[in-house]
Enzyme design. Structure first.
Site, PDB file in Angstrom:
ATOM      1  CG  ASP A   1     -13.156   0.291  17.262  1.00 53.70           C
ATOM      2  OD1 ASP A   1     -13.695  -0.825  17.204  1.00 53.70           O
ATOM      3  OD2 ASP A   1     -12.803   0.817  18.332  1.00 53.70           O
TER       4      ASP A   1
ATOM      5  CD  GLU B   1     -17.068   0.412  21.386  1.00 55.42           C
ATOM      6  OE1 GLU B   1     -16.078   1.042  21.800  1.00 55.42           O
ATOM      7  OE2 GLU B   1     -16.983  -0.733  20.884  1.00 55.42           O
TER       8      GLU B   1
ATOM      9  CD  GLU C   1      -7.827  -1.555  21.546  1.00 57.10           C
ATOM     10  OE1 GLU C   1      -8.347  -0.576  20.966  1.00 57.10           O
ATOM     11  OE2 GLU C   1      -8.498  -2.443  22.110  1.00 57.10           O
TER      12      GLU C   1
END
Length: 647
Positions: free
Chosen positions: A348, A376, A269
């Protein structure tokens, strides 16, 4: 050392009342050293509050001592002839044994208790903070932080008063955590300097964790030799680069002798890494491992490496494959103090994923399994979502619990309740307990947390909290993304539904829904071949439509809406039914809590905070229900068999 007391912060699972059983009795501590002194201070404070005493000899109710037989971090507890004895294998074990007695409360001093031996399953039980020194323009001060700002930094500087850090260390030690990485794995320019000219800030934080046996680790930028050292390269095989890391690491240990080591996110990333120099991840990790080895330090090298700029039209590229493709060929090439940190699933931190095949395959490499305590993708601490049942399933799968380390992204911030949602504290507590013993029953862990946090709760409160929390992960799963397909969240902040939010982006998080069906074909026969990364029998189980578990069906297969699940329902009807049911369960959760109003069972401020979060959860669950059901109704054209309204 003084035991931290914060008047304006919720005590979480260590309120003064939790120490009544110990504090009202006579205790002797037969050990020396800093951690033994922490235990002695804990006992003295409890005794001063509850009328007991700390003795050097003579009659006692509790003896805290050392025994080489128990091993590192371990302890034994027993009771005979009216005396409870805790024998720690080392001072850290004595500390953990002391908190075990706190958990037991009065039960620790009743009847006879044969010797019980307690040793941690994981050598390193670690939390990663994604804290930034400067407020990031997109992610804020804490990336994926849902509980306020950092407890370490404010206004670009170290907080002048670190009492809260000491209190946090105490909470973590009481649950079994022994390591903390204090800054974001996405190391920005300011945080990079913690390794060098701002190292004093790390030392100050380490001093607050040290009395509770917690080692501090630091996330570092792989390109630090360029950014901080003035070199022209960060090539891990370059002699000057290796020398820079060795000298820098030596200075770190000269400042913080018990420093734990480095955490690295590389070639992921946008973060720099060894690929820029034609080197492997083993080359990069081993360079840092060599620099740390003389001091007993470790490097946690994250396996979260994938192409985040893929072409959404190219169905042969599969983000789920990436970690295995990058790292499995390197098995056995990492040094002993290089630990590959692998997310528990191949994507993820989704609400439902299979276990990562990297964990199952790489038997010749030291591994750390990475979880996400911060919610998240599981409600962002606005929704009740007790994650211990999910983690328990993961840790029970094949050899997952054999990993030497268990690591999780922390959910704590400077909010009064530590985690924003007061009930999200249970996830932080449960992580430490499951890292110590993965076989613990999640419901029993929740009972521990309830007993400690609410200090002798009535049965009504206990029943209410179990009704709200035991099945909350599955409730959340029901009203969000179905059958393991994942994501379907709003891009960027990842909160709330957006079915196609990531469908045509470079991030590789697709569901491939069309008029005929939904799901990702990851089979060897017709798809990306991801099922082939698993050992037997799982490779064939996931390959097979007939054998693949329903809850992972859309992760591994693209199927028609009329495909019949093992449950007997079609995929489309399952989507409708679960989303209606999940929203109803969220509303029932709120009703359970509302019955506590004006009963005095919980503090009024805590009641109000939870009620406010539950109102938002009910609203959001209905939004998920309506958007998911409407989307798939319009895609498939298949009506709900029960005739319920779908917008």
């Amino acid at each position: 050392m003084s035991i931290p007391e914060l008047t304006d912060v919720h005590p979480a699972w260590l309120p003064p009342e939790a120490f009544r059983a110990i504090g009202s009795r006579r205790t002797v501590v037969r050990a020396d050293g800093p951690l033994a002194e922490t235990v002695r201070e804990e006992v003295a404070q409890a005794a001063a509050r509850h009328g007991g005493g700390v003795t050097d000899g003579g009659p006692s109710d509790l003896v805290l001592t050392l025994s080489d037989a128990e091993g590192e971090d371990g302890y034994a507890i027993s009771r005979r002839d009216g005396v409870t004895t805790v024998a720690g294998g080392d001072p850290a074990g004595l500390l953990y044994g002391f908190f075990h007695v706190v958990r037991l409360g009065e039960a620790a001093f009743e009847g006879e208790r044969p010797v019980e031996h307690h040793r941690p399953a994981m050598r390193r039980r670690m939390l990663d903070h994604w804290d930034n020194i400067d407020v990031h323009p997109v992610m804020g001060q804490v990336e994926r932080g849902y509980a306020g700002g950092s407890i370490f930094w404010a206004d670009g500087a170290l907080r002048p008063d670190l009492t809260r850090v000491r209190a946090y260390a105490r909470l973590l030690a009481a649950s079994g955590v022994n390591a903390v990485a204090i800054n974001n794995v996405n190391v920005h320019a300011t945080e990079a300097h913690l390794l060098t000219d701002r190292l004093g800030e790390v030392a100050a934080i380490a001093a607050e964790f040290r009395p509770y046996g917690i080692r501090v680790h630091l996330s570092v930028n792989f390109a630090s030799p360029i950014a901080l050292g003035g070199l022209s390269t960060a090539d891990p095989l370059d002699a000057d680069v290796r020398r820079w890391w060795a000298e820098t690491t030596e200075q770190v240990y000269a400042t913080i002798p018990d420093f734990g080591g480095y955490v690295v996110k590389a070639d992921s990333e946008g973060q720099p890494g060894p690929f820029a120099y034609g080197r492997t991840h083993a080359d990069g990790a081993n360079m840092l491992a060599e620099a740390l080895a003389p001091f007993g330090g470790v490097v946690h090298w994250r396996a979260f490496v994938y192409n985040h700029r893929q072409d959404w039209r190219d169905r042969s590229t599969d983000r789920a494959r990436a970690a295995y493709d990058h790292f499995a060929p390197l098995d056995g090439q990492f040094l002993d103090n290089a630990i590959l940190q692998v997310k528990h699933g191949p994507m993820d931190f989704q609400t439902r994923e299979p276990v990562s095949p990297v964990i199952l395959e790489m038997r010749g490499t030291r591994l750390a399994v990475e979880l996400q305590v911060t919610q998240e993708y599981t409600g962002q601490q606005r929704h009740v979502c007790y994650l211990a049942p999910m983690w328990s399933e993961i840790l029970a799968f094949e050899n997952v619990a054999e990993a030497g380390d268990l690591v999780a992204v922390s959910n704590a911030g400077d909010d009064r309740y530590w985690t924003g949602h007061p009930l999200a504290q249970a996830n932080l507590y449960a992580f430490g307990r499951l890292a110590w013993d993965p076989a613990l029953d999640p419901a029993a862990v929740l009972d521990e947390w309830i007993d400690l946090t609410f200090a002798r709760p009535g049965e009504s409160l206990r029943r209410t909290l179990h009704a709200m929390m035991d099945g909350s992960w599955r409730t959340y799963e029901r009203y969000t993304a179905p059958l393991g397909v994942g994501f379907m969240v709003r891009p960027g902040h990842h909160y709330g539904p957006d079915v196609d939010g990531y469908e045509y982006t470079p991030w590789g998080t697709y569901h491939f829904a069309d008029r005929d069906g939904v799901g990702v074909d990851r089979t060897r026969a017709t798809g990306t071949g991801f099922t082939g990364q698993y050992p037997q029998p799982w490779s064939d189980v996931y390959e097979s439509l007939e054998r693949c578990p329903d809850e992972l069906l859309l992760f591994f297969h693209h199927v028609p809406y009329g495909h019949v699940l093992h449950s007997g329902s079609t995929v489309i009807q399952h989507i409708y039914d679960t989303h209606f049911a999940g929203a109803e369960e969220a509303a029932e959760t709120r009703l359970h809590w509302e019955k506590l109003a004006d009963t005095g069972a919980v503090d009024p401020d805590l009641y109000a905070r939870v009620k406010e979060r539950l109102d938002e959860q009910v609203r959001c669950a209905e939004e998920w229900r309506d958007q998911i059901n409407a989307y798939f109704f319009r895609k498939s054209g298949v009506p709900d068999a029960h005739g319920r309204h779908i917008p």
